[in-house]
Design a protein around this motif. Structure first.
Motif, mmCIF file in Angstrom:
data_model
loop_
_atom_site.group_PDB
_atom_site.id
_atom_site.type_symbol
_atom_site.label_atom_id
_atom_site.label_comp_id
_atom_site.label_asym_id
_atom_site.label_seq_id
_atom_site.Cartn_x
_atom_site.Cartn_y
_atom_site.Cartn_z
ATOM 1 N N GLY A 20 -86.884 -140.906 -93.284
ATOM 2 C CA GLY A 20 -86.438 -139.647 -93.868
ATOM 3 C C GLY A 20 -85.339 -139.042 -93.026
ATOM 4 N N ALA A 21 -84.537 -138.171 -93.654
ATOM 5 C CA ALA A 21 -83.431 -137.543 -92.943
ATOM 6 C C ALA A 21 -83.487 -136.024 -92.992
ATOM 7 C CB ALA A 21 -82.098 -138.022 -93.526
ATOM 8 N N ARG A 22 -84.127 -135.494 -94.025
ATOM 9 C CA ARG A 22 -84.197 -134.030 -94.173
ATOM 10 C C ARG A 22 -85.627 -133.619 -94.496
ATOM 11 N NH1 ARG A 22 -79.621 -135.521 -97.077
ATOM 12 N NH2 ARG A 22 -77.638 -134.794 -96.210
ATOM 13 N N GLY A 23 -85.885 -132.340 -94.295
ATOM 14 C CA GLY A 23 -87.216 -131.834 -94.631
ATOM 15 C C GLY A 23 -88.283 -132.450 -93.751
ATOM 16 N N THR A 24 -89.302 -133.017 -94.372
ATOM 17 C CA THR A 24 -90.400 -133.655 -93.645
ATOM 18 C C THR A 24 -90.088 -135.129 -93.419
ATOM 19 O OG1 THR A 24 -92.028 -132.117 -94.544
ATOM 20 C CG2 THR A 24 -92.856 -134.206 -93.684
ATOM 21 N N VAL A 25 -90.228 -135.588 -92.194
ATOM 22 C CA VAL A 25 -89.962 -136.978 -91.842
ATOM 23 C C VAL A 25 -91.238 -137.611 -91.284
ATOM 24 C CG1 VAL A 25 -87.508 -136.598 -91.407
ATOM 25 C CG2 VAL A 25 -89.143 -136.331 -89.530
ATOM 26 N N ARG A 26 -91.294 -138.943 -91.315
ATOM 27 C CA ARG A 26 -92.488 -139.652 -90.857
ATOM 28 C C ARG A 26 -92.147 -140.530 -89.662
ATOM 29 N NH1 ARG A 26 -95.852 -144.392 -93.183
ATOM 30 N NH2 ARG A 26 -94.048 -144.785 -94.484
ATOM 31 N N TYR A 27 -92.922 -140.402 -88.593
ATOM 32 C CA TYR A 27 -92.679 -141.149 -87.357
ATOM 33 C C TYR A 27 -93.106 -142.599 -87.525
ATOM 34 C CZ TYR A 27 -92.978 -142.398 -82.388
ATOM 35 O OH TYR A 27 -92.836 -143.012 -81.166
ATOM 36 N N LEU A 28 -92.190 -143.540 -87.194
ATOM 37 C CA LEU A 28 -92.438 -144.964 -87.356
ATOM 38 C C LEU A 28 -92.561 -145.695 -86.026
ATOM 39 C CD1 LEU A 28 -89.978 -145.750 -90.292
ATOM 40 C CD2 LEU A 28 -92.401 -145.142 -90.407
ATOM 41 N N GLY A 29 -92.771 -144.969 -84.948
ATOM 42 C CA GLY A 29 -93.045 -145.604 -83.675
ATOM 43 C C GLY A 29 -91.823 -145.778 -82.788
ATOM 44 N N ILE A 38 -84.299 -140.631 -77.919
ATOM 45 C CA ILE A 38 -83.220 -140.677 -78.901
ATOM 46 C C ILE A 38 -83.905 -140.777 -80.258
ATOM 47 C CG2 ILE A 38 -81.206 -141.928 -79.767
ATOM 48 C CD1 ILE A 38 -80.854 -143.070 -76.929
ATOM 49 N N LEU A 39 -83.734 -139.770 -81.092
ATOM 50 C CA LEU A 39 -84.366 -139.732 -82.410
ATOM 51 C C LEU A 39 -83.409 -140.358 -83.414
ATOM 52 C CD1 LEU A 39 -85.607 -136.019 -82.262
ATOM 53 C CD2 LEU A 39 -86.688 -138.067 -81.300
ATOM 54 N N ILE A 40 -83.880 -141.356 -84.154
ATOM 55 C CA ILE A 40 -83.034 -141.995 -85.159
ATOM 56 C C ILE A 40 -83.740 -141.954 -86.503
ATOM 57 C CG2 ILE A 40 -81.766 -143.447 -83.545
ATOM 58 C CD1 ILE A 40 -83.556 -145.726 -84.099
ATOM 59 N N PHE A 41 -82.963 -141.744 -87.559
ATOM 60 C CA PHE A 41 -83.506 -141.477 -88.884
ATOM 61 C C PHE A 41 -82.941 -142.477 -89.891
ATOM 62 C CE2 PHE A 41 -83.384 -137.678 -86.349
ATOM 63 C CZ PHE A 41 -84.633 -137.095 -86.554
ATOM 64 N N THR A 42 -83.832 -143.037 -90.708
ATOM 65 C CA THR A 42 -83.423 -143.964 -91.753
ATOM 66 C C THR A 42 -83.848 -143.406 -93.099
ATOM 67 O OG1 THR A 42 -83.622 -146.226 -92.611
ATOM 68 C CG2 THR A 42 -85.535 -145.340 -91.445
ATOM 69 N N ALA A 43 -82.924 -143.357 -94.033
ATOM 70 C CA ALA A 43 -83.220 -142.787 -95.351
ATOM 71 C C ALA A 43 -82.349 -143.482 -96.389
ATOM 72 C CB ALA A 43 -82.959 -141.282 -95.368
ATOM 73 N N PRO A 44 -82.849 -144.543 -97.036
ATOM 74 C CA PRO A 44 -82.032 -145.283 -98.003
ATOM 75 C C PRO A 44 -81.460 -144.412 -99.110
ATOM 76 C CG PRO A 44 -84.036 -146.496 -97.492
ATOM 77 C CD PRO A 44 -84.184 -145.145 -96.843
#
Length: 441
Positions: free
Chosen positions: A239-248, A180-186
């Protein structure tokens, strides 16, 4: 020696409630192979239903017996039955989902798949046992199909092409893989009332999906809540769009998986209920040695009203009177580091949750844990702080050739042995007035 699959119908026996109430599972009722089960036989425990799969494994500790089971967790009194004594060697954090076994050709003849309503136990052939054990290994260790390292960046379109899931949502369950991929982008989340927060105890509170109206435990929100039952891993990205960074990889706090809060709807509308998932890291979230340590120091607010102390607080230094003192100590030490020409650092989202770190003029890294002290909590605080800073030092050794550890406390400890103890394990113990010691390492 035989191998077995013991099956549980959750409509008949409340296994989850049995475990939640702290009971030890020491036997299981059986309807077949009464004369063949024996001490030393290995088993896996299967739970039927919507999220069917393997939840535990262990070994039998004796032959079958006959008697009256405790009816407490049964939907109806089962009456006298045969049962077999057993020992659970491991409850799985991630269930082995049924679909993973269905896709394995070695399981094509397994009776649990062909005759799921047959009585327990199901005998497993050598091939079937090997297939189940390999599936368990995937759940217990690293997923061999996942090759992103924490800190690594990837275009979101490429991420979904490799692992599946919708590219439009903040929560993206993958049907093709167990993720399950979850994305955080303030920067984009705040406009929809998504206020995700990184907490001082290393946990992360993630706001569920739903931009208007009260959020409900459906779709992506339900997928997060049930991820351990469905065998899917939570993968967090910045991140939510474009390039995102994996946080584990993360999981839900088993004691408090989520809470409900209030937040404005999209565009600053009326307050509504939102779901706040309480996530904890599965392990140290950084394994990439080339990832820089820390970010520019962010001074915490010393005047913020602290939450009242509670018996379940993860760190007694982060509630009540101690919180203000803790932050003041931390800020003063950071200011002293900067005065000496060092670069003061706060943890980035991929770092262990240290209070403060700094690089000196020669680039050497020091990591610091800060603790307030009172006569009542001194020993507890020193023990906790020493363990924490040693853990941070150990995690950061992969990313820095030398890491010094500093335990910075409110005042001189009443027992001199603490200084000697810290010296023996390579930690500098210092307090206001001993700044030279803190920065000499």
């Amino acid at each position: 020696m035989s191998t077995w699959l013991l099956s549980c119908n959750p409509k008949k026996f409340d296994l989850e409630g049995h475990r939640r109430d702290g009971h030890l599972l020491s036997s299981w009722t059986i309807a077949r192979y009464v004369d063949e089960v024996a001490a030393g036989d290995e088993f896996v425990l299967w739970v039927a239903g919507e999220n069917a799969g393997v939840v535990a494994y262990g070994h039998l500790s004796g032959p079958a017996e006959y008697g009256q089971p405790d009816p407490s967790y049964w939907a109806e009194d089962p009456g006298p039955r045969h049962f077999v004594p057993l020992v659970v060697d491991k409850w799985l954090d991630l269930r082995v989902p049924k679909r993973r076994l269905v896709d394995d050709p070695r399981m094509s003849g397994a009776t649990i798949l062909r005759q799921p309503f047959a009585g327990s136990p199901h005998r497993l052939t050598e091939e079937e046992w090997l297939a189940v054990r390999e599936a368990i290994e995937v759940s217990e260790v690293a997923d061999p199909g996942w090759d992103l390292m924490p800190g690594e960046e990837i275009r979101r379109v490429d991420l979904h092409a490799r692992f599946g899931g919708s590219s439009q949502n903040g929560i993206a369950p993958c049907s093709a893989t167990d993720n399950i991929l979850i994305f955080t982008a303030p920067s984009s989340g705040h406009q929809h009332g998504y206020y995700d927060t990184w907490n001082e105890d290393g946990t992360f509170h993630y706001t569920g999906e739903g931009q208007s109206g009260n959020q409900k435990m459906v779709r992506g929100n339900r997928a997060i809540l049930e991820h351990s039952q469905t065998g899917k891993r939570l993968r967090l990205f910045d991140g939510a769009r474009g390039t995102v960074r994996y946080l584990g990889e993360w999981t839900l706090n088993p004691d408090v998986p989520y809470t409900e809060d209030e937040a404005p709807a999209t565009g600053g509308g009326a307050l509504r209920k939102v779901i706040r998932f309480h996530l904890v890291p599965v392990k140290a979230t950084v394994t990439a040695p080339e990832l820089p340590v820390g970010q520019n120091y962010v001074a915490p607010d010393e005047n913020v009203a602290p939450a009242p102390a509670t018996p379940s607080a993860p760190d007694p230094d982060l509630v009540g009177r101690n919180l203000s003192t803790h932050r003041a100590l931390q800020n003063l030490l950071a200011a002293e580091a900067q005065r000496r020409g060092h670069v003061a650092l706060s943890p980035d989202v991929s770092d262990p949750d240290f209070d403060l770190a700094w690089r000196d003029t020669e680039g050497r890294l020091s990591v610091c844990e800060v603790k307030s002290l009172t006569p009542a909590n001194e020993a507890r605080q020193l023990r906790a702080g020493l363990g924490q800073v040693l853990d941070y030092q150990d995690q950061l050794r992969e990313r820095a050739p030398e890491v010094s550890a500093v335990l910075w406390v409110e005042r001189q400890p009443s027992e001199p042995r603490w200084v000697e103890l810290c010296q023996r394990v390579g930690v500098t113990l210092a307090w206001p007035g001993q700044e030279e010691s803190a920065f000499s390492g």
